[in-house]
Design a protein around this motif. Structure first.
Motif, PDB file in Angstrom:
ATOM      1  N   UNK A 129       0.171  14.459  -1.739  1.00  0.00           N
ATOM      2  CA  UNK A 129      -0.237  15.512  -0.800  1.00  0.00           C
ATOM      3  C   UNK A 129      -1.447  15.058   0.019  1.00  0.00           C
ATOM      4  N   UNK A 130      -2.362  14.313  -0.598  1.00  0.00           N
ATOM      5  CA  UNK A 130      -3.495  13.764   0.145  1.00  0.00           C
ATOM      6  C   UNK A 130      -3.022  12.760   1.196  1.00  0.00           C
ATOM      7  N   UNK A 131      -2.082  11.898   0.805  1.00  0.00           N
ATOM      8  CA  UNK A 131      -1.553  10.915   1.762  1.00  0.00           C
ATOM      9  C   UNK A 131      -0.828  11.591   2.919  1.00  0.00           C
ATOM     10  N   UNK A 132      -0.144  12.713   2.620  1.00  0.00           N
ATOM     11  CA  UNK A 132       0.576  13.431   3.679  1.00  0.00           C
ATOM     12  C   UNK A 132      -0.383  14.005   4.714  1.00  0.00           C
ATOM     13  N   UNK A 133      -1.610  14.335   4.296  1.00  0.00           N
ATOM     14  CA  UNK A 133      -2.593  14.877   5.235  1.00  0.00           C
ATOM     15  C   UNK A 133      -3.382  13.773   5.937  1.00  0.00           C
ATOM     16  N   UNK A 134      -3.218  12.527   5.479  1.00  0.00           N
ATOM     17  CA  UNK A 134      -3.911  11.389   6.097  1.00  0.00           C
ATOM     18  C   UNK A 134      -2.886  10.325   6.461  1.00  0.00           C
ATOM     19  N   UNK A 175      -5.676  -1.117  -1.218  1.00  0.00           N
ATOM     20  CA  UNK A 175      -5.583   0.268  -0.722  1.00  0.00           C
ATOM     21  C   UNK A 175      -4.912   1.143  -1.772  1.00  0.00           C
ATOM     22  N   UNK A 176      -3.847   0.640  -2.381  1.00  0.00           N
ATOM     23  CA  UNK A 176      -3.153   1.392  -3.411  1.00  0.00           C
ATOM     24  C   UNK A 176      -4.066   1.694  -4.588  1.00  0.00           C
ATOM     25  N   UNK A 177      -4.829   0.698  -5.032  1.00  0.00           N
ATOM     26  CA  UNK A 177      -5.716   0.905  -6.171  1.00  0.00           C
ATOM     27  C   UNK A 177      -6.781   1.948  -5.862  1.00  0.00           C
ATOM     28  N   UNK A 178      -7.289   1.942  -4.642  1.00  0.00           N
ATOM     29  CA  UNK A 178      -8.302   2.945  -4.268  1.00  0.00           C
ATOM     30  C   UNK A 178      -7.664   4.319  -4.137  1.00  0.00           C
ATOM     31  N   UNK A 179      -6.383   4.360  -3.722  1.00  0.00           N
ATOM     32  CA  UNK A 179      -5.684   5.640  -3.592  1.00  0.00           C
ATOM     33  C   UNK A 179      -5.517   6.273  -4.954  1.00  0.00           C
TER      34      UNK A 179
END
Length: 213
Positions: free
Chosen positions: A171-176, A208-212
């Protein structure tokens, strides 16, 4: 997952899958992964139709809700009241034990045939290996009831937490969308195919994945 979603969910003119219930599907993914990794057991949640998935989700939900109710209501209600959450909890508890015993019997037979555990073996096999240590007395070995309890703890410790965390991340990725695009690009560049993922070291360059996560 993709063939399953393609088959049972609508797609637009470009083939993009629409109206996926991410909460339900991430629960399905988590259930499938935990059972495969921890117990080497396939619950076939993506091998059958959505009715099968919903039925599995239903009795697991009844089990979790019933456990909460046990803090409020007396124990005898769960044994003798033949309706509502009391009956559903009793049915779900029996269903869980039946499934857990299938896992235990399958692993016990495998262990007896091979008498060894691979380095990358699942947790249930490791528990059985430890329990069958020749140095242990009969009283020190794990009973089937204790193995079922261990399966329950491992299963539910990871189920809700993992699926909810994944849902929140998506959901966070969908907003960014700009972060989402960078993440997709990184994965495409660093992971040429699913077969290239051999261990956690294969993912070391996915910053990027690890920080996500």
């Amino acid at each position: 997952m993709i063939p399953y979603w393609t088959k049972y969910y609508d797609s637009d003119s470009n083939g993009n899958i629409r109206n996926v219930n991410t909460t339900q599907e991430l629960k399905s993914i988590t259930l499938s992964i935990i059972n495969r990794v921890a117990f080497d057991f396939n619950i076939e949640i993506f091998d059958k139709n959505p009715e099968h998935r919903d039925e599995v989700h239903g009795w697991i939900s009844d089990l979790l809700v019933g456990l909460l109710y046990k803090f409020v209501f007396p124990e005898w209600l769960f044994e003798y009241v033949p309706f509502g959450i009391f009956k559903r909890f009793k049915d779900a508890k029996n269903r869980f034990r039946e499934t857990a015993m299938k896992m235990i019997l399958k692993k016990t037979k495998e262990y007896e045939n091979a008498n060894q555990v691979k380095e990358d073996e699942d947790l249930l096999s490791l528990l059985l290996k430890s329990s069958n240590n020749g140095k242990l007395t009969e009283e020190e070995r794990l009973t089937n009831d204790e193995l079922v309890s261990a399966i329950f703890i491992i299963f539910f410790a990871g189920f809700e937490t993992s699926s909810n965390s994944l849902n929140f991340m998506l959901r966070l990725l969908a907003t960014r969308p700009e972060i989402q695009e960078k993440l997709i690009e990184e994965i495409d560049n660093e992971i040429p195919s699913m077969d290239s993922i051999k261990s956690k070291e294969s993912l070391i360059n996915l910053n990027i994945l690890q920080h996500s996560i």
